[in-house]
Design a protein around this motif. Structure first.
Motif, PDB file in Angstrom:
ATOM      1  N   ALA A   1       0.810  -1.222   0.000  1.00 20.83           N
ATOM      2  CA  ALA A   1       0.000   0.000   0.000  1.00 20.83           C
ATOM      3  C   ALA A   1       0.843   1.271   0.000  1.00 20.83           C
ATOM      4  O   ALA A   1       0.313   2.371   0.072  1.00 20.83           O
ATOM      5  N   GLY A   2       2.157   1.114  -0.087  1.00 20.27           N
ATOM      6  CA  GLY A   2       3.029   2.290  -0.050  1.00 20.27           C
ATOM      7  C   GLY A   2       2.787   3.206  -1.244  1.00 20.27           C
ATOM      8  O   GLY A   2       2.223   2.808  -2.248  1.00 20.27           O
ATOM      9  N   GLU A   3       3.239   4.443  -1.126  1.00 19.61           N
ATOM     10  CA  GLU A   3       2.983   5.434  -2.187  1.00 19.61           C
ATOM     11  C   GLU A   3       4.059   5.396  -3.276  1.00 19.61           C
ATOM     12  O   GLU A   3       3.857   5.917  -4.351  1.00 19.61           O
TER      13      GLU A   3
ATOM     14  N   HIS B   1      -7.857  -3.088   1.995  1.00 15.37           N
ATOM     15  CA  HIS B   1      -7.486  -1.705   1.712  1.00 15.37           C
ATOM     16  C   HIS B   1      -6.958  -1.012   2.956  1.00 15.37           C
ATOM     17  O   HIS B   1      -7.538  -1.125   4.018  1.00 15.37           O
ATOM     18  N   GLN B   2      -5.862  -0.307   2.769  1.00 16.55           N
ATOM     19  CA  GLN B   2      -5.358   0.565   3.825  1.00 16.55           C
ATOM     20  C   GLN B   2      -5.648   1.993   3.361  1.00 16.55           C
ATOM     21  O   GLN B   2      -5.020   2.486   2.424  1.00 16.55           O
ATOM     22  N   GLU B   3      -6.639   2.609   3.982  1.00 15.69           N
ATOM     23  CA  GLU B   3      -7.089   3.921   3.497  1.00 15.69           C
ATOM     24  C   GLU B   3      -6.047   5.002   3.778  1.00 15.69           C
ATOM     25  O   GLU B   3      -5.814   5.885   2.964  1.00 15.69           O
TER      26      GLU B   3
ATOM     27  N   LEU C   1      -0.455   4.609   7.422  1.00 16.76           N
ATOM     28  CA  LEU C   1       0.010   4.830   8.796  1.00 16.76           C
ATOM     29  C   LEU C   1       1.080   3.836   9.208  1.00 16.76           C
ATOM     30  O   LEU C   1       1.247   3.556  10.388  1.00 16.76           O
ATOM     31  N   GLY C   2       1.791   3.287   8.251  1.00 17.52           N
ATOM     32  CA  GLY C   2       2.917   2.422   8.583  1.00 17.52           C
ATOM     33  C   GLY C   2       2.642   0.949   8.351  1.00 17.52           C
ATOM     34  O   GLY C   2       1.510   0.522   8.137  1.00 17.52           O
ATOM     35  N   THR C   3       3.736   0.167   8.425  1.00 12.19           N
ATOM     36  CA  THR C   3       3.640  -1.256   8.079  1.00 12.19           C
ATOM     37  C   THR C   3       2.808  -2.047   9.100  1.00 12.19           C
ATOM     38  O   THR C   3       2.119  -3.001   8.726  1.00 12.19           O
ATOM     39  N   GLY C   4       2.866  -1.638  10.375  1.00 13.35           N
ATOM     40  CA  GLY C   4       2.052  -2.320  11.388  1.00 13.35           C
ATOM     41  C   GLY C   4       0.573  -2.085  11.135  1.00 13.35           C
ATOM     42  O   GLY C   4      -0.253  -3.007  11.207  1.00 13.35           O
TER      43      GLY C   4
ATOM     44  N   PHE D   1       5.389 -10.279   4.088  1.00 11.26           N
ATOM     45  CA  PHE D   1       6.548  -9.617   3.483  1.00 11.26           C
ATOM     46  C   PHE D   1       6.117  -8.436   2.635  1.00 11.26           C
ATOM     47  O   PHE D   1       4.941  -8.233   2.367  1.00 11.26           O
ATOM     48  N   TYR D   2       7.100  -7.641   2.225  1.00 12.60           N
ATOM     49  CA  TYR D   2       6.841  -6.422   1.476  1.00 12.60           C
ATOM     50  C   TYR D   2       6.882  -6.733  -0.028  1.00 12.60           C
ATOM     51  O   TYR D   2       7.654  -7.580  -0.471  1.00 12.60           O
ATOM     52  N   ALA D   3       6.072  -6.017  -0.788  1.00 14.78           N
ATOM     53  CA  ALA D   3       5.891  -6.353  -2.201  1.00 14.78           C
ATOM     54  C   ALA D   3       7.048  -5.901  -3.090  1.00 14.78           C
ATOM     55  O   ALA D   3       7.085  -6.229  -4.269  1.00 14.78           O
TER      56      ALA D   3
ATOM     57  N   PHE E   1      17.835   0.579   6.151  1.00 14.47           N
ATOM     58  CA  PHE E   1      17.299  -0.655   6.730  1.00 14.47           C
ATOM     59  C   PHE E   1      17.217  -0.557   8.256  1.00 14.47           C
ATOM     60  O   PHE E   1      18.044   0.080   8.906  1.00 14.47           O
ATOM     61  N   GLY E   2      16.229  -1.251   8.839  1.00 12.59           N
ATOM     62  CA  GLY E   2      16.169  -1.408  10.284  1.00 12.59           C
ATOM     63  C   GLY E   2      17.333  -2.272  10.752  1.00 12.59           C
ATOM     64  O   GLY E   2      17.727  -3.218  10.077  1.00 12.59           O
ATOM     65  N   ARG E   3      17.899  -1.914  11.922  1.00  7.62           N
ATOM     66  CA  ARG E   3      19.048  -2.657  12.449  1.00  7.62           C
ATOM     67  C   ARG E   3      18.569  -3.737  13.423  1.00  7.62           C
ATOM     68  O   ARG E   3      17.642  -3.526  14.203  1.00  7.62           O
TER      69      ARG E   3
ATOM     70  N   VAL F   1      15.484  -1.847  15.278  1.00  8.30           N
ATOM     71  CA  VAL F   1      15.402  -0.399  15.458  1.00  8.30           C
ATOM     72  C   VAL F   1      15.476   0.271  14.087  1.00  8.30           C
ATOM     73  O   VAL F   1      16.406   0.019  13.314  1.00  8.30           O
ATOM     74  N   GLU F   2      14.456   1.076  13.777  1.00  3.27           N
ATOM     75  CA  GLU F   2      14.440   1.796  12.503  1.00  3.27           C
ATOM     76  C   GLU F   2      15.589   2.793  12.471  1.00  3.27           C
ATOM     77  O   GLU F   2      15.973   3.356  13.503  1.00  3.27           O
ATOM     78  N   GLU F   3      16.117   3.035  11.281  1.00  3.01           N
ATOM     79  CA  GLU F   3      17.323   3.859  11.172  1.00  3.01           C
ATOM     80  C   GLU F   3      17.156   5.217  11.851  1.00  3.01           C
ATOM     81  O   GLU F   3      18.045   5.681  12.578  1.00  3.01           O
TER      82      GLU F   3
ATOM     83  N   LEU G   1      20.864  -6.604   9.275  1.00  6.22           N
ATOM     84  CA  LEU G   1      19.743  -5.745   8.881  1.00  6.22           C
ATOM     85  C   LEU G   1      18.444  -6.528   8.706  1.00  6.22           C
ATOM     86  O   LEU G   1      18.444  -7.751   8.541  1.00  6.22           O
ATOM     87  N   ASN G   2      17.345  -5.768   8.718  1.00 10.09           N
ATOM     88  CA  ASN G   2      16.019  -6.348   8.565  1.00 10.09           C
ATOM     89  C   ASN G   2      15.532  -6.222   7.123  1.00 10.09           C
ATOM     90  O   ASN G   2      15.220  -5.128   6.674  1.00 10.09           O
ATOM     91  N   PRO G   3      15.431  -7.313   6.395  1.00 11.34           N
ATOM     92  CA  PRO G   3      14.921  -7.224   5.022  1.00 11.34           C
ATOM     93  C   PRO G   3      13.409  -7.085   4.984  1.00 11.34           C
ATOM     94  O   PRO G   3      12.853  -6.651   3.974  1.00 11.34           O
TER      95      PRO G   3
HETATM   96  C1  UD1 Z   1      10.813  -1.276   6.198  1.00  9.21           C
HETATM   97  C2  UD1 Z   1      11.132  -1.751   7.623  1.00  9.21           C
HETATM   98  C3  UD1 Z   1      12.634  -1.762   7.826  1.00  9.21           C
HETATM   99  C4  UD1 Z   1      13.249  -2.666   6.782  1.00  9.21           C
HETATM  100  C5  UD1 Z   1      12.864  -2.223   5.375  1.00  9.21           C
HETATM  101  C6  UD1 Z   1      13.315  -3.234   4.363  1.00  9.21           C
HETATM  102  C7  UD1 Z   1       9.259  -0.999   8.986  1.00  9.21           C
HETATM  103  C8  UD1 Z   1       8.800  -0.021   9.990  1.00  9.21           C
HETATM  104  N1  UD1 Z   1      10.510  -0.862   8.581  1.00  9.21           N
HETATM  105  O1  UD1 Z   1      11.246   0.064   6.082  1.00  9.21           O
HETATM  106  O2  UD1 Z   1      12.945  -2.258   9.129  1.00  9.21           O
HETATM  107  O3  UD1 Z   1      14.645  -2.676   6.942  1.00  9.21           O
HETATM  108  O4  UD1 Z   1      11.432  -2.116   5.248  1.00  9.21           O
HETATM  109  O5  UD1 Z   1      13.064  -2.762   3.058  1.00  9.21           O
HETATM  110  O6  UD1 Z   1       8.500  -1.895   8.630  1.00  9.21           O
HETATM  111  N2  UD1 Z   1       3.549  -0.215   3.320  1.00  9.21           N
HETATM  112  C9  UD1 Z   1       2.177  -0.259   3.402  1.00  9.21           C
HETATM  113  N3  UD1 Z   1       1.539   0.667   4.181  1.00  9.21           N
HETATM  114  C10 UD1 Z   1       2.191   1.601   4.897  1.00  9.21           C
HETATM  115  C11 UD1 Z   1       3.591   1.628   4.807  1.00  9.21           C
HETATM  116  C12 UD1 Z   1       4.253   0.711   4.022  1.00  9.21           C
HETATM  117  O7  UD1 Z   1       1.539  -1.103   2.780  1.00  9.21           O
HETATM  118  O8  UD1 Z   1       1.531   2.378   5.569  1.00  9.21           O
HETATM  119  C13 UD1 Z   1       4.241  -1.209   2.484  1.00  9.21           C
HETATM  120  C14 UD1 Z   1       4.973  -0.595   1.302  1.00  9.21           C
HETATM  121  O9  UD1 Z   1       4.169  -0.635   0.144  1.00  9.21           O
HETATM  122  C15 UD1 Z   1       6.179  -1.491   1.151  1.00  9.21           C
HETATM  123  C16 UD1 Z   1       6.411  -2.041   2.542  1.00  9.21           C
HETATM  124  O10 UD1 Z   1       5.216  -1.839   3.268  1.00  9.21           O
HETATM  125  O11 UD1 Z   1       5.917  -2.586   0.280  1.00  9.21           O
HETATM  126  C17 UD1 Z   1       7.606  -1.384   3.263  1.00  9.21           C
HETATM  127  O12 UD1 Z   1       7.362   0.005   3.378  1.00  9.21           O
HETATM  128  P1  UD1 Z   1       8.538   1.053   3.239  1.00  9.21           P
HETATM  129  O13 UD1 Z   1       7.980   2.406   3.471  1.00  9.21           O
HETATM  130  O14 UD1 Z   1       9.296   0.812   1.993  1.00  9.21           O
HETATM  131  O15 UD1 Z   1       9.411   0.653   4.532  1.00  9.21           O
HETATM  132  P2  UD1 Z   1      10.913   1.005   4.780  1.00  9.21           P
HETATM  133  O16 UD1 Z   1      11.030   2.389   5.255  1.00  9.21           O
HETATM  134  O17 UD1 Z   1      11.719   0.583   3.634  1.00  9.21           O
END
Ligand code: UD1
Ligand code: CA
Length: 452
Positions: A30-32, A91-93, A96-99, A119-121, A161-163, A176-178, A191-193
């Motif tokens: 859902a990232g921008e 949908h994430q309207e 507000l972050g990955t959590g 995992f992230y896309a 990357f998060g440590r 811990v986020e950078e 690091l955290n992938p």
């Molecule tokens: C995130 C991790 C970080 C890690 C890194 C690896 C968190 C807080 N941090 O940071 O520790 O090292 O990825 O690449 O998770 N997304 C949403 N909704 C949101 C925000 C993000 O769906 O509100 C999705 C994005 O589309 C993306 C993924 O989550 O696919 C990661 O988001 P991104 O903003 O790239 O996180 P990083 O700052 O890279």
């Protein structure tokens, strides 16, 4: 398309063997993706012939029979149009972050499965082996009361990357986020992938415990410290090949990922018996298939659903798009699109096959020829400077230099039919619709307006 989301209880798990706990997979997308500077959502950008999201989906499909849940944001329409029924969507309207993104999947998945993989896309290079190692370690971890298992990797350029913070004894304590790192933590190279495996019940209960970060986001990464605080061991599988862990944020990353993937794809085909003079200048989509003992010369681009048979010689400087090439063919400096070649066909140099060209066994098509929507029978010779469109050409026909099918009368496309063993003299204009009978000859320079 959110009506696509079925209640968790109605989803079938029949293909999961009884001893394997059911697994749900959530892909955060859902990232921008502002850093791509694009009208197209990041995960729809192409990488070796597939959109980025396709790599995540294929991983998910290999790991679980349960359809993955994709968290979508403002990119929802384009993404859902591309992915369709391969995924379920939430949908994430608000971003507000990955959590917070994962929280959106809770109503759909709570109570459904024992394990949730997240995992992230934007990580197309991760391999199935690493994911399987994560799942295997998670099941071991669970046996000792663990609820969270993750992947880590090591790099000297940890920017962004998060440590991974560990205790003196080596246990994982936190991510811990950078932006929140102390100067000392900034020096950590583990690091955290962003790939996590959770005990499902624990996950859906614990997401509410994540608090807002100073940056105004709910960090999924906080779950590590939350688990540790509850005395739950967090285990990590270290992936040694850092190239797998690349996340795509910019077009520079995209090109780097393309280069890594190209290396992998080319290595796979060389190991399967394909020769490449210069792998760095050989561009093969992830979707293409090639037979053994085929030689690829520099500047070859093989795209889409193309399939190349054994013992061919392709290139240099040739593009093959969605085209099937038989065995023992030779194609030089040519562009082939949506076409089919049987065995031992010889094309080029400087030839163009357009949509619907079909060249039967032993056809020779020489320089500066173009064929569109036509069938050339076995053994047809078409040596130089000819255009064949909307035609059916029999066996062993000779098409001399400069022959043109005049297939377009200004409003309609018309057919040309040429019988077996016909001889079409140089510079013949075949004004379609027209038929040249078997064995017939046309003189040099003729304009054929009636059947011969
Ligand atoms: C995130 C991790 C970080 C890690 C890194 C690896 C968190 C807080 N941090 O940071 O520790 O090292 O990825 O690449 O998770 N997304 C949403 N909704 C949101 C925000 C993000 O769906 O509100 C999705 C994005 O589309 C993306 C993924 O989550 O696919 C990661 O988001 P991104 O903003 O790239 O996180 P990083 O700052 O890279
Ligand atoms: Ca990222």
């Amino acid at each position: 398309m959110s009506d696509d989301l079925q209640p968790a209880s109605s989803r079938p798990f029949v293909t999961t063997p009884a001893h394997v706990p059911a697994l749900d997979i959530v892909i955060l997308a859902a990232g921008e993706s502002t850093r791509m500077r694009s009208q197209t959502p990041k995960v729809l950008h192409m990488l070796a012939g597939r959109p980025l999201i396709d790599y995540s989906l294929r991983l998910a499909e290999a790991l679980s029979p349960s359809r993955p849940v994709v968290v979508v944001g403002r990119n929802a329409d384009a993404l859902m149009a591309q992915v369709g029924a391969r995924a379920r969507y939430v949908h994430q309207e608000q971003r507000l972050g990955t959590g917070h993104a994962l929280l959106q999947a809770r109503p759909a998945l709570q109570g459904a499965s024992q394990t949730v993989l997240v995992f992230y896309a934007d990580m197309p290079l991760i391999t199935q082996e690493s994911m399987q190692a994560l799942l295997a370690l998670h099941h071991q971890n669970q046996a000792g009361g663990g609820v969270l298992t993750m992947l880590t990797f090591t790099s000297d350029s940890p920017r962004g990357f998060g440590r991974i913070v560990r205790s003196a004894a080596g246990d994982v304590l936190a991510i811990v986020e950078e932006a929140a790192c102390t100067p000392e933590q900034l020096g950590i190279t583990e690091l955290n992938p962003g790939l996590y495996c959770y005990d499902a019940d624990w996950l859906w209960r614990s997401l509410d415990e994540i608090t807002l970060s100073p940056k105004g986001e709910y960090y999924l990464t906080d779950l590590v410290a939350i688990a540790v605080g509850q005395g739950r061991p967090v285990w990590a599988h270290h992936v040694d090949d850092a190239s797998e862990m690349m996340g795509i944020n910019t077009r520079v990353h995209l090109a780097e990922a393309e280069a890594t993937l190209r290396e992998r794809i080319n290595r796979r085909w060389m190991e399967a018996g394909v020769t490449m003079i210069d792998p760095a200048a050989t561009y093969i989509d992830d979707t293409v298939e090639i037979g053994p003992d085929t030689l690829l010369l520099p500047g070859v681009h093989l795209h889409g659903q193309s399939r190349i048979g054994a013992g061919c010689r392709i290139g240099p400087d040739t593009s093959v798009v969605d085209t099937i090439i038989g065995r023992g063919c030779r194609v030089q400096r040519a562009v082939l699109e949506n076409s089919e070649l049987e065995d031992h066909v010889d094309v080029g140099p400087f030839a163009h096959l357009r949509s619907g060209a079909y060249l039967a066994t032993g056809v020779h098509m020489g320089n500066f020829g173009e064929v569109k929507n036509s069938r050339l029978g076995p053994g047809v010779k078409m040596g130089h400077f000819s255009y064949v469109g909307d035609a059916a050409i029999g066996q062993d026909v000779n098409i001399s230099a400069g022959v043109i099918t005049c297939n377009f009368d200004g409003s309609r496309k018309n057919q040309t039919i040429i019988g077996d063993h016909a001889f079409i003299g140089s510079d013949t204009m075949l004004v379609a619709p027209v038929t040249v009978g078997a064995g017939a000859r046309t003189g040099a320079g003729s304009v054929v307006t009636r059947d011969v």
